[in-house]
Scaffold this active site. Structure first.
Site, mmCIF file in Angstrom:
data_model
loop_
_atom_site.group_PDB
_atom_site.id
_atom_site.type_symbol
_atom_site.label_atom_id
_atom_site.label_comp_id
_atom_site.label_asym_id
_atom_site.label_seq_id
_atom_site.Cartn_x
_atom_site.Cartn_y
_atom_site.Cartn_z
ATOM 1 N N GLY A 79 -75.906 2.701 43.627
ATOM 2 C CA GLY A 79 -75.081 1.812 44.674
ATOM 3 C C GLY A 79 -73.453 2.351 44.747
ATOM 4 O O GLY A 79 -72.621 1.880 45.431
ATOM 5 N N SER A 125 -78.229 6.451 44.482
ATOM 6 C CA SER A 125 -77.655 6.986 45.731
ATOM 7 C C SER A 125 -78.144 8.160 46.200
ATOM 8 O O SER A 125 -77.740 9.160 46.620
ATOM 9 C CB SER A 125 -76.105 7.329 45.447
ATOM 10 O OG SER A 125 -75.287 6.161 45.005
ATOM 11 N N HIS A 129 -85.265 -2.699 35.820
ATOM 12 C CA HIS A 129 -84.009 -1.908 36.705
ATOM 13 C C HIS A 129 -82.863 -2.226 36.055
ATOM 14 O O HIS A 129 -82.750 -3.163 35.486
ATOM 15 C CB HIS A 129 -84.032 -2.524 38.052
ATOM 16 C CG HIS A 129 -83.254 -1.906 39.176
ATOM 17 N ND1 HIS A 129 -82.019 -2.251 38.979
ATOM 18 C CD2 HIS A 129 -83.434 -0.749 40.027
ATOM 19 C CE1 HIS A 129 -81.231 -1.324 40.032
ATOM 20 N NE2 HIS A 129 -82.251 -0.794 40.399
ATOM 21 N N GLU A 177 -82.759 6.633 36.523
ATOM 22 C CA GLU A 177 -81.870 6.080 37.314
ATOM 23 C C GLU A 177 -80.549 5.936 36.575
ATOM 24 O O GLU A 177 -80.228 4.951 35.867
ATOM 25 C CB GLU A 177 -82.138 4.775 38.034
ATOM 26 C CG GLU A 177 -83.160 4.583 39.032
ATOM 27 C CD GLU A 177 -83.338 3.588 39.947
ATOM 28 O OE1 GLU A 177 -83.346 3.862 41.149
ATOM 29 O OE2 GLU A 177 -82.875 2.355 39.610
ATOM 30 N N ASN A 220 -86.508 0.109 47.530
ATOM 31 C CA ASN A 220 -86.258 -0.976 46.642
ATOM 32 C C ASN A 220 -85.213 -1.709 47.695
ATOM 33 O O ASN A 220 -83.981 -1.344 47.434
ATOM 34 C CB ASN A 220 -85.452 -0.624 45.352
ATOM 35 C CG ASN A 220 -85.135 -2.095 44.687
ATOM 36 O OD1 ASN A 220 -85.317 -2.987 44.891
ATOM 37 N ND2 ASN A 220 -84.187 -1.480 43.486
ATOM 38 N N TRP A 221 -85.661 -2.771 48.228
ATOM 39 C CA TRP A 221 -84.754 -3.446 49.069
ATOM 40 C C TRP A 221 -83.881 -4.398 48.396
ATOM 41 O O TRP A 221 -82.702 -4.958 49.095
ATOM 42 C CB TRP A 221 -85.595 -4.488 50.248
ATOM 43 C CG TRP A 221 -86.506 -3.558 51.117
ATOM 44 C CD1 TRP A 221 -86.645 -2.127 51.353
ATOM 45 C CD2 TRP A 221 -87.285 -4.138 52.339
ATOM 46 N NE1 TRP A 221 -87.162 -1.943 52.317
ATOM 47 C CE2 TRP A 221 -87.747 -3.200 52.934
ATOM 48 C CE3 TRP A 221 -87.579 -5.602 52.703
ATOM 49 C CZ2 TRP A 221 -88.434 -3.018 53.918
ATOM 50 C CZ3 TRP A 221 -88.392 -5.790 53.625
ATOM 51 C CH2 TRP A 221 -88.662 -4.409 54.361
ATOM 52 N N LYS A 222 -83.955 -4.533 46.939
ATOM 53 C CA LYS A 222 -83.063 -5.693 46.145
ATOM 54 C C LYS A 222 -83.281 -6.855 46.854
ATOM 55 O O LYS A 222 -84.201 -7.333 47.649
ATOM 56 C CB LYS A 222 -81.903 -4.988 46.025
ATOM 57 C CG LYS A 222 -81.921 -3.582 45.473
ATOM 58 C CD LYS A 222 -80.545 -3.113 44.820
ATOM 59 C CE LYS A 222 -80.690 -1.574 44.458
ATOM 60 N NZ LYS A 222 -79.530 -0.977 43.718
ATOM 61 N N GLU A 251 -80.113 -3.169 37.069
ATOM 62 C CA GLU A 251 -79.481 -4.417 37.501
ATOM 63 C C GLU A 251 -80.211 -5.667 36.710
ATOM 64 O O GLU A 251 -79.432 -6.799 36.149
ATOM 65 C CB GLU A 251 -79.534 -4.656 39.016
ATOM 66 C CG GLU A 251 -78.605 -3.823 39.710
ATOM 67 C CD GLU A 251 -79.202 -3.552 41.004
ATOM 68 O OE1 GLU A 251 -79.733 -4.089 41.634
ATOM 69 O OE2 GLU A 251 -78.389 -2.443 41.646
HETATM 70 P P1 PGA Z 1 -79.250 2.832 45.448
HETATM 71 O O1 PGA Z 1 -80.235 2.260 44.399
HETATM 72 O O2 PGA Z 1 -79.983 3.995 46.086
HETATM 73 O O3 PGA Z 1 -78.588 2.107 46.277
HETATM 74 O O4 PGA Z 1 -78.026 3.853 44.553
HETATM 75 C C1 PGA Z 1 -81.331 2.639 43.801
HETATM 76 C C2 PGA Z 1 -81.890 1.597 42.874
HETATM 77 O O5 PGA Z 1 -81.053 0.838 42.324
HETATM 78 O O6 PGA Z 1 -83.094 1.772 42.446
#
Ligand code: PGA
Length: 255
Positions: free
Chosen positions: A172, A211, A94, A166, A9-11, A96
């Site tokens: 993150g 993470s 997600h 998640e 997931n490149w966001k 976010e």
């Molecule tokens: P992260 O993100 O690996 O940077 O914790 C995972 C995600 O948000 O899908």
């Protein structure tokens, strides 16, 4: 037996130049992967990345989709458009998007249905915040998030779904759930899914995200109900991402 699935997931990261460099590094190293690999770039780069991924072992996903098929929804992108641009998967719900864009369980459930109707496989994210975990609400939150989708998704369509656990406090942050903590939630999810459609639940992939890194992936991915990873930060560096892919390959060989 479930094939492991690693999703990058490149966001909101990347550029025409850096996307090419990253994919040109990853693609040849992935040619003999024993697991499935999905790359989810920002939507403006789907056409570019789709061209780079053509004829590779990797497939592409998007990071969100509209619940609507088409029409006056400025700024939004529909599931059929994503399919048209070469996507096979789409990340939905997600944390976010839940936190920053206020997406509700009900909206996410409608997006899951829209994605499946267009022929995409949704990667449905669920997870508790640190407050919820500290207050022993994890199981209730997870149950609520998954059941909102199961309420509207016909049981016969369950095989199209991928679920990603998640924990919000792990995304993150460099903090990871222990393999045992993650396995407990993954088993809860599979048990809930089995009540809906046992065969589909036994076959479906439940990913861990938050993470996941080269130094913690092996122990997580060897847990019986952890079928891969949804990778954020580590998906932006080819050596980290490939170390995770290789751990998934090794887990397959070990089992
Ligand atoms: P992260 O993100 O690996 O940077 O914790 C995972 C995600 O948000 O899908």
């Amino acid at each position: 037996m479930r094939r492991k699935l690693i999703v990058g997931n490149w966001k909101m990261n990347g550029s025409l130049v850096s996307n090419t460099a990253l994919l040109e590094d990853i693609i040849p190293q992935s040619s003999h992967a024993q697991c499935d690999i999905v790359i989810c770039p920002p939507s403006v780069y789907l056409m570019q990345c789709g061209a780079l991924l053509a004829d590779s072992a990797l497939v592409m996903g998007a990071q969100d989709v509209s619940e609507h098929a088409n029409g006056a929804f400025t700024g939004d992108v529909s599931a059929s458009m994503l399919k048209d641009c070469g996507c096979s998967y789409v990340i939905l719900g997600h944390s976010e998007r839940r936190a920053i864009h206020g997406e509700s369980n009900a909206l996410i459930a409608r997006k899951v249905v829209a994605a499946i109707e267009a022929g995409l496989k949704p990667i449905l994210c669920v997870g508790e915040t640190s407050d919820q975990r500290e207050n022993a609400q994890t199981n209730d939150v997870i149950r609520h998030q998954i059941e909102a989708v199961l309420d509207v998704l016909p049981a016969g369509k369950l095989a199209e779904l991928v679920v990603a656990y998640e924990p919000v406090w792990a995304i993150g942050t460099g903090k990871t759930a222990t393999p045992e903590m993650a396995q407990e939630v993954h088993l809860l999810l599979r048990t809930i899914l089995r009540a809906q459609n046992t065969a589909a639940a036994n076959d479906m992939r439940i990913l861990y995200g938050g993470s996941m890194k080269p130094d913690n992936v092996q122990a997580l991915i060897e847990m019986p109900d952890i079928d891969g990873g949804l990778i954020g930060g580590a998906a932006l560096k080819s050596s980290d991402f490939m170390a995770i892919v290789n751990a998934a390959n090794n887990a397959l060989r070990a089992s």
